[in-house]
Structure formats: structure tokens, C-alpha cells
Scaffold this motif. Sequence first.
Motif, short mmCIF file in Angstrom:
data_model
loop_
_atom_site.label_atom_id
_atom_site.label_comp_id
_atom_site.label_asym_id
_atom_site.label_seq_id
_atom_site.Cartn_x
_atom_site.Cartn_y
_atom_site.Cartn_z
N ARG A 22 23.76 -44.88 -16.99
CA ARG A 22 22.97 -43.63 -17.03
C ARG A 22 21.64 -43.85 -16.51
O ARG A 22 21.00 -44.72 -16.74
CB ARG A 22 23.00 -43.00 -18.52
N ASN A 23 21.10 -42.93 -15.53
CA ASN A 23 19.97 -43.00 -15.18
C ASN A 23 18.93 -42.16 -15.79
O ASN A 23 18.61 -40.85 -15.25
CB ASN A 23 19.94 -42.64 -13.57
N VAL A 24 18.66 -42.42 -16.99
CA VAL A 24 18.07 -41.82 -18.05
C VAL A 24 16.42 -41.58 -17.46
O VAL A 24 15.56 -40.70 -18.05
CB VAL A 24 18.02 -42.25 -19.25
N HIS A 25 16.07 -42.63 -16.83
CA HIS A 25 14.57 -42.50 -16.46
C HIS A 25 14.40 -41.68 -15.15
O HIS A 25 13.20 -41.55 -14.60
CB HIS A 25 14.08 -43.93 -16.33
N GLN A 26 15.34 -41.15 -14.63
CA GLN A 26 15.40 -40.32 -13.16
C GLN A 26 14.71 -41.13 -12.14
O GLN A 26 14.02 -40.59 -11.52
CB GLN A 26 14.51 -39.05 -13.55
N LEU A 27 15.26 -42.35 -12.11
CA LEU A 27 14.65 -43.06 -10.96
C LEU A 27 15.14 -42.71 -9.48
O LEU A 27 16.27 -42.06 -9.41
CB LEU A 27 15.13 -44.58 -11.11
N ASP A 28 14.38 -42.77 -8.52
CA ASP A 28 14.66 -42.44 -7.13
C ASP A 28 15.60 -43.51 -6.66
O ASP A 28 14.85 -44.42 -6.04
CB ASP A 28 13.59 -41.88 -6.42
N LEU A 29 16.99 -43.44 -6.60
CA LEU A 29 17.65 -44.68 -6.21
C LEU A 29 18.36 -44.32 -4.82
O LEU A 29 18.50 -43.19 -4.39
CB LEU A 29 18.66 -44.97 -7.19
N THR A 30 18.34 -45.59 -4.19
CA THR A 30 19.32 -45.17 -2.88
C THR A 30 20.34 -46.41 -2.98
O THR A 30 20.24 -47.24 -3.52
CB THR A 30 18.27 -45.51 -1.46
N THR A 31 21.45 -46.01 -2.12
CA THR A 31 22.46 -46.70 -2.01
C THR A 31 22.38 -48.33 -1.68
O THR A 31 21.63 -48.17 -0.51
CB THR A 31 23.66 -46.35 -1.43
N GLY A 32 22.30 -49.38 -2.37
CA GLY A 32 22.02 -50.61 -2.09
C GLY A 32 20.97 -51.02 -2.91
O GLY A 32 20.70 -52.35 -2.71
N ASP A 33 20.12 -50.42 -3.44
CA ASP A 33 19.03 -50.93 -4.34
C ASP A 33 19.57 -51.62 -5.50
O ASP A 33 20.43 -51.47 -6.03
CB ASP A 33 18.28 -49.54 -4.99
#
Length: 347
Positions: A22-33
Motif C-alpha cells: 500500500r502506498n499510504v504516503h501517496q508517494l509519486d512513483l514511477t515504474t522502475g523506482d
Amino acid sequence: MPGLRYDVVEVKFKGGRKDYYRNVHQLDLTTGDYVVVEMQSGFHIGAVSLQGELVRLQVKKRAVKINDDTKVIHRLATPKDMERHEQAVLRDLPSLYRSREIVRELKLNMKLSDVEFQSDNTKATFYYSSEERVDFRELIKMLASEFKARIEMRQISLRQEAGRLGGIGSCGRELCCSTWLTDFKNIATSAARYQNLSLNPAKLSGQCGRLKCCLNYELDTYMDALRDIPTIEKPLETQKGRAYLQKTDIFRKLMWFGYGAESTWHPLPIDRVLEIVELNKNGIIPESFDVLMPIAEKEPITAATLNSDLQKLDAKYTSKAGNKKKKKKPRGPEGNSPRPAQNGKVS
């Protein structure tokens, strides 16, 4: 609602292993990070492989329960985190060699295929395969004292082992099990038979030693096409001899038959095969594949047949002889025909 993002992310680890966080911190993620994720004890680092609506579909397809107990993503990996992670990865190969030596010393019937250290170096997972149950309690004690970490033994199948090790298949591409295939289905040799493939174990087996997973990819298409193909339980009977089924072209609807003494195969459409089979069931043997009308059977020659033929010949020549012996009409004294009677007298 528009604007809301699905807060579950798929994270990939070493050996193709994937899990959902779960991305509870609402991080701005990109595939490969690379992200730091929560584990049962400590933390581990993995790469984001999927996110957004696609993850929601995958979770629904695999019936994964997402609740408050689902582990979370802590943060994006920092350079210091990546340095510790690389140090843990460097321990994998030497630890694998040493653990195999310990297995040989204990004479255990098992094969260690891979070792994965957690990024914080607090846990080591050993992946092994074995055809029988193994008592590795003593092995765990020796490994724990050797590597100073908590040990987890995880048994995997030969297909999963090939997926973790990776490689190039006979098709020239990277193995499906090490790239995208996660669900391993049962594969039988009948899948090769339905597709008219040669039953050669060297060609049908993958790097895991089992039948290739790709044998199932087109099997449903072949099964649908086989519905119109008749089952030939015995050879076709013709005046030329018995014709045996040699090959079936499923998509062109052709069946190839060959006589036992010949090396030539004859292609027949499905309709013609069904016609010949029906004739054989009725006891009729056609002249050939092209001419379905059978040769008329000769009547057996008996004494009665011979006598009837003789009687016909006698009747024939008797009628001819009778025509030659017809009575001639009387002639006059001078050889002339008699004159017609005048007043009842003949002159």
C-alpha cells in the motif's frame, strides 16, 4: 471517482518474485523506482513494476485481499539504502556456495538453487528443490551460526527454479517463467499430440526438465479446430489395400493416408474420409480414394452356370440352322416359276 488513484503498488524483487504494498504516503512513483518496503522483520528494497488501474485488475484476478494488514511502502530508496542493498546482494553468491558445502556434509537429498539476503542483512531466504521430504533442522542451525542471520527455507518447484535462475529458451527469447509467467499450469503430453508435434523429449522439455509451458498457449485453438476432425480408429479399406492415417492438417481440414507398402501419402478432405468410412461400415470397398463406386463382384462359377451357358449357345446355333433349311417353292418344267392360275388351271 476521477482524480483518485489506486493506492496499491506491485513491487518486484530478486528472482521475479512480486508482492503488493500500500502506498499510504501517496508517494509519486514511477515504474522502475526503487522503494523501501515493510517486511515481517526489518525492511527490504524492491523495484516498482506496476501501479494504477492495472494493479487493481491484477488484485481482482488473483483474489488478493487488501486490508489494513497489507504491508506498506515506507519511502523511496536513498543512496545509503541502495548501498546497503548492494552489499546484501554481494553476499548471495558466496553464501550459496558455502551452504551447498554444508548440505553435502550433512548428506541431505536437496538442491539449493538460490539465496536472497534481506536488504537490512537480518534475514536470509534459501530456495531449494527436492523430490522427498527433508529434515533440515540441523542445517538451519549451522546456517544461522555461519551467516549470523535468521534463516528461512523455502521449497520451490523445478519450474520456479528455472524462473529464478533465468535463461534463453529455444525460441531465442528470455524464459517466460523469469519474465511474466507466474501461474504454472499442469502440462500433459496430450497437448503435443493435439498439435501434431513430434513426441521428442529433447524438443518438448524446457530448461527445467519439464514440458514447456508454451505447449498450452495455442492448445485451446487446436481443440476448437479438432471438433470437425473425425476419429479414425482403423485403416480405410480400398481395392488397392489398407490405407493408414499418417498426418492430419487441422486448419486445412486435410487427412493424409498412406498404404503400407508405399511411401506416398494421399491427402483427403474431411468429407471424402467420412464417405469412405461410411462405405466400409456397410461392407462396401471402394475402388480408390477418387472413385468411390466399387468394382462389381463376379458371381461364383458353378455347374448350373456352365449348363445355362451351354443351353444359350445351343439355342443360338439352332435358330441359325433353322433359318438356312427353309423349304423352297416348286418351279415349272423349264425352271421358270409357275404361272399364276387362270380359271383354276395351271398352264
